[in-house]
Design an enzyme around this catalytic site. Structure first.
Site, PDB file in Angstrom:
ATOM      1  CB  SER A 119      43.363-109.108 -52.254  1.00  0.00           C
ATOM      2  OG  SER A 119      43.997-107.864 -52.347  1.00  0.00           O
ATOM      3  CG  HIS A 140      45.205-109.362 -57.488  1.00  0.00           C
ATOM      4  ND1 HIS A 140      45.704-110.462 -56.837  1.00  0.00           N
ATOM      5  CD2 HIS A 140      45.245-108.352 -56.562  1.00  0.00           C
ATOM      6  CE1 HIS A 140      46.031-110.147 -55.595  1.00  0.00           C
ATOM      7  NE2 HIS A 140      45.769-108.869 -55.408  1.00  0.00           N
ATOM      8  CD  GLU A 152      46.989-113.927 -58.288  1.00  0.00           C
ATOM      9  OE1 GLU A 152      47.475-114.989 -57.895  1.00  0.00           O
ATOM     10  OE2 GLU A 152      46.205-113.242 -57.582  1.00  0.00           O
ATOM     11  CG  ASN A 190      46.641-112.257 -51.727  1.00  0.00           C
ATOM     12  OD1 ASN A 190      47.808-112.074 -51.419  1.00  0.00           O
ATOM     13  ND2 ASN A 190      45.903-111.309 -52.279  1.00  0.00           N
TER      14      ASN A 190
HETATM   15  N1  LIG Z   1      47.629-103.358 -50.179  1.00  0.00           N
HETATM   16  C1  LIG Z   1      48.005-104.356 -50.968  1.00  0.00           C
HETATM   17  O1  LIG Z   1      49.096-104.922 -50.780  1.00  0.00           O
HETATM   18  C2  LIG Z   1      47.128-104.794 -52.108  1.00  0.00           C
HETATM   19  C3  LIG Z   1      47.696-105.543 -53.151  1.00  0.00           C
HETATM   20  C4  LIG Z   1      46.900-105.916 -54.236  1.00  0.00           C
HETATM   21  C5  LIG Z   1      45.557-105.587 -54.257  1.00  0.00           C
HETATM   22  N2  LIG Z   1      45.026-104.874 -53.217  1.00  0.00           N
HETATM   23  C6  LIG Z   1      43.596-104.530 -53.294  1.00  0.00           C
HETATM   24  O2  LIG Z   1      43.502-103.195 -53.780  1.00  0.00           O
HETATM   25  C7  LIG Z   1      42.317-102.580 -53.257  1.00  0.00           C
HETATM   26  C8  LIG Z   1      42.704-101.288 -52.552  1.00  0.00           C
HETATM   27  O3  LIG Z   1      43.621-101.585 -51.513  1.00  0.00           O
HETATM   28  P1  LIG Z   1      44.712-100.518 -51.008  1.00  0.00           P
HETATM   29  O4  LIG Z   1      45.802-101.305 -50.413  1.00  0.00           O
HETATM   30  O5  LIG Z   1      44.990 -99.523 -52.079  1.00  0.00           O
HETATM   31  O6  LIG Z   1      43.883 -99.851 -49.812  1.00  0.00           O
HETATM   32  P2  LIG Z   1      43.999 -98.356 -49.208  1.00  0.00           P
HETATM   33  O7  LIG Z   1      43.440 -98.447 -47.834  1.00  0.00           O
HETATM   34  O8  LIG Z   1      45.369 -97.809 -49.389  1.00  0.00           O
HETATM   35  O9  LIG Z   1      43.021 -97.520 -50.152  1.00  0.00           O
HETATM   36  C9  LIG Z   1      41.644 -97.772 -50.205  1.00  0.00           C
HETATM   37  C10 LIG Z   1      40.964 -96.653 -50.973  1.00  0.00           C
HETATM   38  O10 LIG Z   1      39.539 -96.912 -50.923  1.00  0.00           O
HETATM   39  C11 LIG Z   1      38.913 -95.665 -50.661  1.00  0.00           C
HETATM   40  N3  LIG Z   1      37.616 -95.903 -50.031  1.00  0.00           N
HETATM   41  C12 LIG Z   1      37.393 -96.260 -48.739  1.00  0.00           C
HETATM   42  N4  LIG Z   1      36.073 -96.322 -48.515  1.00  0.00           N
HETATM   43  C13 LIG Z   1      35.458 -96.010 -49.692  1.00  0.00           C
HETATM   44  C14 LIG Z   1      34.117 -95.870 -50.076  1.00  0.00           C
HETATM   45  N5  LIG Z   1      33.122 -96.082 -49.212  1.00  0.00           N
HETATM   46  N6  LIG Z   1      33.866 -95.526 -51.370  1.00  0.00           N
HETATM   47  C15 LIG Z   1      34.868 -95.309 -52.242  1.00  0.00           C
HETATM   48  N7  LIG Z   1      36.167 -95.400 -51.916  1.00  0.00           N
HETATM   49  C16 LIG Z   1      36.453 -95.741 -50.656  1.00  0.00           C
HETATM   50  C17 LIG Z   1      39.857 -94.931 -49.748  1.00  0.00           C
HETATM   51  O11 LIG Z   1      39.577 -93.546 -49.758  1.00  0.00           O
HETATM   52  C18 LIG Z   1      41.202 -95.254 -50.370  1.00  0.00           C
HETATM   53  O12 LIG Z   1      41.507 -94.360 -51.430  1.00  0.00           O
HETATM   54  C19 LIG Z   1      41.678-103.615 -52.329  1.00  0.00           C
HETATM   55  O13 LIG Z   1      40.700-104.319 -53.042  1.00  0.00           O
HETATM   56  C20 LIG Z   1      42.856-104.531 -51.973  1.00  0.00           C
HETATM   57  O14 LIG Z   1      42.454-105.825 -51.626  1.00  0.00           O
HETATM   58  C21 LIG Z   1      45.789-104.447 -52.153  1.00  0.00           C
END
Ligand SMILES: NC(=O)c1ccc[n+]([C@@H]2O[C@H](COP(=O)([O-])OP(=O)(O)OC[C@H]3O[C@@H](n4cnc5c(N)ncnc54)[C@H](O)[C@@H]3O)[C@@H](O)[C@H]2O)c1
Length: 284
Positions: A119, A140, A152, A190
């Site tokens: 993000s 993204h 994005e 963001n």
């Molecule tokens: N939540 C949102 O609204 C959103 C929107 C767009 C982009 N993102 C981005 O997407 C990415 C994931 O976010 P999310 O919302 O799915 O988070 P989430 O917390 O739902 O999932 C995170 C994942 O990362 C894994 N993880 C944690 N520690 C780890 C490690 N040491 N090694 C490997 N995997 C590990 C977890 O097991 C989990 O599957 C981030 O970069 C976030 O910024 C999030």
């Protein structure tokens, strides 16, 4: 380069959503998570999301089954070896993402494109952690990925034109509108959204209104589909904190400095929908 098989690393909110989008668009998907339980839970989540479309007559049951069948869950990085594009979607932490990119660089085929769903974090750092910086970029997606219409596309200074053309074509094949953005913290959405969300927490801390009052005000007053606290809970408070920390690290502007209440709630494990409670309670 033609993209047929898409790898996804990280089976959280976004990994599951992007897997559903890619498989629904006809791509074969390999979804890597750290544990078998997490992989199974994610497959369950995708199946339930598709079932909702079937219930609304937006998808045939047989199509839903075919989409699920196109996703291969795995815990083994080596199963990503044949992917044409891998989208990393692990926790918003640069150190963890850099380790994932190093691993992906070792095991994927030399022509594969490696993308991050970050993000806010600098995509150039992930590109430079590999031996193929020309083939690394940001893709993204927004949350929930199946419902949100834009992506994005982040070109770090090193990205080749071919890489950006390939991910643009992939995004369009997923029926999303690509928006080219600079590799700068927060990109467009963001960078604009998070000062607003952070200031909503400030108003709550100051007692200007209740969280329900602020959410209702922003829905009714601005025509937003959800208020800031419902949105923070949807995004995840840990992810929101990481986004604000990255924005503040880049720009040092007060509006990006995470509000104390947000930090305290993350420390308390109140992460929003994914943990069962955040600003609101989801356990009932
Ligand atoms: N939540 C949102 O609204 C959103 C929107 C767009 C982009 N993102 C981005 O997407 C990415 C994931 O976010 P999310 O919302 O799915 O988070 P989430 O917390 O739902 O999932 C995170 C994942 O990362 C894994 N993880 C944690 N520690 C780890 C490690 N040491 N090694 C490997 N995997 C590990 C977890 O097991 C989990 O599957 C981030 O970069 C976030 O910024 C999030």
């Amino acid at each position: 380069m033609a993209i047929n098989t898409v790898g996804i690393v990280g089976a959280g909110i976004m990994g599951a959503g992007v897997a559903e989008v890619a498989a629904s668009s006809g791509f074969d998907v390999v979804l890597r998570s750290r544990s078998r339980e997490a992989a199974d839970a994610t497959m369950d989540r995708v199946a339930k999301s598709l079932d909702r479309l079937v219930a609304k007559d937006k998808l045939q049951a047989a199509e839903a089954a075919a989409i699920v069948a196109r996703i291969t869950p795995t815990t083994d990085f080596a199963d990503l070896a044949e992917c044409d594009l891998v989208i990393e979607s692990v926790v918003e932490n640069l150190g963890i993402k850099l380790a994932v990119f190093k691993e992906l660089d070792q095991i994927t085929k030399p022509r594969a494109i490696l993308a991050t769903n970050t993000s806010t974090l600098p995509v150039i750092e992930m590109a430079m952690a590999t031996n193929r910086p020309g083939q690394v970029c940001g893709v993204h997606f927004f949350n929930p990925a199946p419902a949100m219409g834009i992506v994005e596309l982040v070109a770090p200074l090193t990205a080749s034109a071919e890489t950006m053309e390939s991910v643009t074509a992939f995004t369009r094949a997923c029926a999303k509108t690509p928006i080219a953005v600079k590799d700068q913290a927060g990109f467009v959405v963001n960078a604009l959204l998070f000062p607003y969300l952070n200031n909503a927490i400030r108003l709550l801390e100051q007692g200007v209104a209740t969280k329900e009052g602020i959410d209702t005000a922003m829905k009714g007053g601005c025509g937003f589909p959800m208020g800031p606290f419902a949105l923070l809970d949807l995004v995840g408070l840990d992810t929101s904190l990481a986004i604000l920390d990255a924005l503040f690290a880049e720009f040092a502007e007060p509006n990006f400095s995470p509000r104390p209440l947000l930090r305290r709630m993350v420390s308390a494990g109140q992460l929003g929908r994914k943990s069962g409670s955040g600003f609101y309670d989801y356990r009932h």
